[in-house]
Design an enzyme around this catalytic site. Structure first.
Site, mmCIF file in Angstrom:
data_model
loop_
_atom_site.group_PDB
_atom_site.id
_atom_site.type_symbol
_atom_site.label_atom_id
_atom_site.label_comp_id
_atom_site.label_asym_id
_atom_site.label_seq_id
_atom_site.Cartn_x
_atom_site.Cartn_y
_atom_site.Cartn_z
ATOM 1 N N ILE A 100 0.834 -1.210 0.000
ATOM 2 C CA ILE A 100 0.000 0.000 0.000
ATOM 3 C C ILE A 100 0.867 1.258 0.000
ATOM 4 O O ILE A 100 0.640 2.187 -0.781
ATOM 5 C CB ILE A 100 -0.965 -0.006 1.216
ATOM 6 C CG1 ILE A 100 -1.979 -1.148 1.094
ATOM 7 C CG2 ILE A 100 -1.699 1.322 1.347
ATOM 8 C CD1 ILE A 100 -2.760 -1.447 2.366
ATOM 9 N N HIS A 118 5.614 -14.432 -30.227
ATOM 10 C CA HIS A 118 6.653 -13.401 -30.313
ATOM 11 C C HIS A 118 6.115 -12.216 -31.104
ATOM 12 O O HIS A 118 5.462 -12.414 -32.125
ATOM 13 C CB HIS A 118 7.893 -13.978 -31.026
ATOM 14 C CG HIS A 118 8.949 -12.943 -31.297
ATOM 15 N ND1 HIS A 118 9.791 -12.486 -30.306
ATOM 16 C CD2 HIS A 118 9.271 -12.271 -32.435
ATOM 17 C CE1 HIS A 118 10.606 -11.580 -30.839
ATOM 18 N NE2 HIS A 118 10.308 -11.428 -32.128
#
Length: 462
Positions: free
Chosen positions: A180, A441
């Site tokens: 956080i 790819h």
């Protein structure tokens, strides 16, 4: 008095998912929620709004630092903070209304108000008492603070206050270098604040793979975040619009202070069970204030279950969701299951951090023989084209069997890439299985395949 098969207390990710699953399994189900909107901390003041601000400020960072390199010329955008907060609120609204729709679709009753459990089989909300054959407690967690640090949500804020500050502070001190603190620290750094993170431990993101944590800290420092590690915060003093944070360095006990316009307290969360009446019911708790459950998420009181942040384990929305579905299935007479060895964790900074399974440090302490395959995003064509070549993929496999034991990714889209390793681990796959799987790819995911190849005869592009 309404009667149900299942009443779920709390509508966060654990609670609402549990209620929907119970209803799908043919159980008459209700969910009790005292907020004006469904979704709990996660959707209202946690995961979802913070990701909206991370996304918006990342676009700002790209415009300021990378657009010109790609031939996108022009003035950098200015920040309309009110509009950014409005965008964040709109995202929250879409998500919380989505859960209302799902409740209606699955015939889950929303009982509005705060619940108490006067006795097993009964849930009281306001003046009404509802009967339930089974009760699932999914009341979540609340912010944990430190002695000498009082949250006022104006100058000293929790994550809730940090999501709606009236303006960007000039100086922000973040107490705690966990998920956080680093996410929200990143947001305000990108918006122009000076951000200093003070952490009690000697490394950021405690519990994370140590190599990833070191790399992560260096990359965040490159972005301008400052760190004070091994520091115990003694207190925070506030005046009209300023704060002074006092801390002691553990190495020499020396005392120091930091000035700030805003202090963000990000020292973790604690189970929220206030008002449920668990003590009077005799529900067993752990020393850390969590509800004790067995392997079927049952408490010691028959008919009462608990899931998510109120029980042991990582305080993660998706862990609560898994437990919510599993508890509903147990109640419906099926076999509910959660594989606690394959629960991923993600930090949504840039670069992202994704991890699952064991770290090297854990395996060393267990004395387990392992091997590591690593691949840098510097060798990934797509990452280089997108100015996202910082970081690496690390896959850890058993030295003898090649079975994948864990993976740790710091780099672009790490939070999404980690899941192909989760699926592989769920099926008990070897690193070779992953290495032999064709990957498109050019994609970021090729880096995961390369790391798997590096567990064997070696990566191709390293």
């Amino acid at each position: 008095m309404a009667s149900y098969d299942v009443i779920v207390i709390g509508s966060g990710p654990g609670g609402y998912v549990s209620a929907i699953r119970a209803a799908q399994l043919g159980l008459k189900t209700a969910c009790v929620e005292g907020r004006e909107t469904l979704g709990g901390t996660c959707l209202n003041v946690g995961c979802i709004p913070s990701k909206a601000l991370l996304h918006a400020t990342h676009q700002l960072h790209e415009a300021e630092h990378n657009f010109a390199k790609m031939g996108l010329k022009g003035k950098s955008p200015s920040v309309d903070w009110k509009q950014m907060l409005s965008y964040k609120d709109d995202v929250i609204g879409q998500n919380t209304k989505g859960i209302e729709f799902l409740f209606k679709k699955n015939k889950v009753d929303w009982i509005k108000g705060w619940a108490t459990i006067p006795e097993a089989g009964k849930v009281k909300v306001g003046d009404e008492v509802h009967e339930a054959k089974n009760i699932i407690i999914a009341s979540g967690s609340e912010v944990a603070t430190l002695p000498g640090v009082e949250i006022d949500e104006e100058i000293v804020v929790s994550s809730t206050g940090a999501l709606s500050l009236p303006k960007t502070p000039k100086k922000m001190v973040v107490i705690g270098a966990g998920v956080i603190g680093l996410e929200l620290g990143s947001v305000y750094k990108r918006l122009g604040a000076e951000v200093t993170v003070v952490e009690y431990m000697d490394a950021i993101t405690p519990g994370q793979d140590a190599e990833v944590a070191r790399t992560f800290q260096k990359l965040l420092q490159k972005q301008g975040l400052e760190f004070v590690l091994g520091a115990a915060v003694q207190g925070v003093e506030t005046s009209k619009s300023k704060a002074k944070v006092t801390y002691k360095l553990k190495k020499d006990d020396s005392e120091h202070t930091l000035d700030a316009d805003v202090v963000l307290v990000a020292t973790g969360r604690k189970p929220f069970t206030d008002g449920l009446g668990l003590a009077d019911l005799g529900v067993e708790m752990t020393e850390r204030g969590q509800i004790k459950t067995n392997a079927q998420w049952q408490t010691n009181v028959p008919g009462i279950y608990a899931i998510g942040d109120v029980i042991t384990g990582p305080m993660l929305a998706h862990k609560a969701e898994d437990e919510g579905m599993a508890a509903a299935e147990v109640i419906a007479g099926k076999h509910g299951h959660v594989n606690y060895g394959v629960i991923p964790g993600v930090i949504y900074t840039h670069p992202e951090v994704g991890s699952v399974g064991a770290t090297e440090e854990q395996l060393k302490s267990e004395g387990r023989a392992y091997k590591v395959g690593k691949f840098s995003f510097m060798g990934n064509g797509r990452a280089k084209a997108n100015f996202a070549a910082d970081g690496f993929v690390k896959i850890i496999a058993d030295k003898e069997t090649d079975r994948i034991l864990g993976a740790h990714i710091i780099g672009p889209m790490a939070g999404d890439l980690i899941h192909e390793v989760c699926v592989a681990m769920e099926f008990g796959a070897s690193a070779e299985d992953l290495a032999l799987t064709c990957h498109a790819h050019p994609t970021y995911s090729e880096a995961v395949r390369e790391a798997a190849l590096a567990c064997g005869d070696g990566a191709i592009h390293a």
